[in-house]
Design an enzyme around this catalytic site. Structure first.
Site, short mmCIF file in Angstrom:
data_model
loop_
_atom_site.label_atom_id
_atom_site.label_comp_id
_atom_site.label_asym_id
_atom_site.label_seq_id
_atom_site.Cartn_x
_atom_site.Cartn_y
_atom_site.Cartn_z
N PHE A 1 -10.23 -0.52 0.12
CA PHE A 1 -9.85 -1.42 1.20
C PHE A 1 -10.41 -2.80 0.90
O PHE A 1 -11.62 -2.98 0.77
CB PHE A 1 -10.36 -0.92 2.56
N LYS B 1 -1.33 -1.53 -4.47
CA LYS B 1 -2.21 -0.38 -4.73
C LYS B 1 -1.35 0.67 -5.42
O LYS B 1 -0.50 1.30 -4.80
CB LYS B 1 -2.77 0.16 -3.41
N ASP C 1 0.86 -1.18 0.00
CA ASP C 1 0.00 0.00 0.00
C ASP C 1 0.90 1.23 0.00
O ASP C 1 1.40 1.64 -1.04
CB ASP C 1 -0.94 -0.08 1.22
#
Ligand code: IMP
Ligand code: MG
Length: 180
Positions: free
Chosen positions: A153, A132, A104
């Site tokens: 998420f 991501k 992330d």
């Protein structure tokens, strides 16, 4: 559990197919140097991915365990990375492959990488199932990536929200009202 998932992002069949492809790439990379390879999964998010991935690898390997925590409890925004358990195996002079569920902001993997680098492995590579792309740092490019995903998420296939949903077999988007 099912009613908490807004939509399936990556169905289980697609995950399995990609895990096999990743294993082939990893096998090619380590074909001449798999001797003594130590795979370091970042617990607990990578456990399902790890279990599937290593069973597709045709060579001998060992697992080195360490635990880091990025989210405390029910937060969905990253906090500080904490080392919860020190690595269980000596990695000096060994080839090391770190396996994580998701990249992330990169805070977790940067911390892991510098922590492991200090232990002088022969090589250090990183494999993540998900990345991501919105936030992933330019100076941390994993050697193996399963899927690039949007900035939502996700839970399932090892990924959790407040410890739950790791056993959901697909990767899905949690209904936002559950954590908003
Ligand atoms: P980073 O340090 O910001 O790259 O966050 C990586 C860690 O945060 C991962 O190993 C996951 O445990 C957790 N994480 C990040 N995004 C998600 C998500 O969408 N769902 C569940 N866990 C996540
Ligand atoms: Mg994790």
């Amino acid at each position: 559990m099912e009613q908490d998932i807004a939509r399936i992002l990556i169905p289980r069949e697609r995950i399995q197919q990609r895990v096999h492809e990743l294993a082939r790439q990893i096998d090619e990379t380590y074909r001449d140097s798999s001797e003594g390879l130590i795979i370091v999964p970042i617990l607990a998010g990578s456990i399902i991915f790890l279990a599937d991935l290593i069973r597709c690898l045709p060579f001998k390997m060992r697992i080195g365990l360490m635990t880091l925590s990025r989210y405390r409890g029910a937060a969905t925004v990253g906090g500080e990375t904490q080392l919860v358990h020190e690595l269980s195996t000596d990695i000096e002079g060994r080839h090391v492959l770190v396996v994580d569920d998701i990249l992330d902001s990169g805070g977790t993997l940067m911390a892991v990488r510098s922590h492991l680098q200090e232990r002088r492995p022969a090589s250090l590579r990183v494999c993540v199932l998900l990345r991501k792309t919105a936030k992933a740092p330019k100076d941390l490019v994993p050697d193996f990536v399963g899927f690039d995903i949007e900035d939502v998420f996700v839970v399932g296939y090892g990924l959790d929200y407040d410890g739950h949903y790791r056993n959901w077999p697909d990767i899905g988007v949690l209904r936002p009202e559950l954590y908003a």
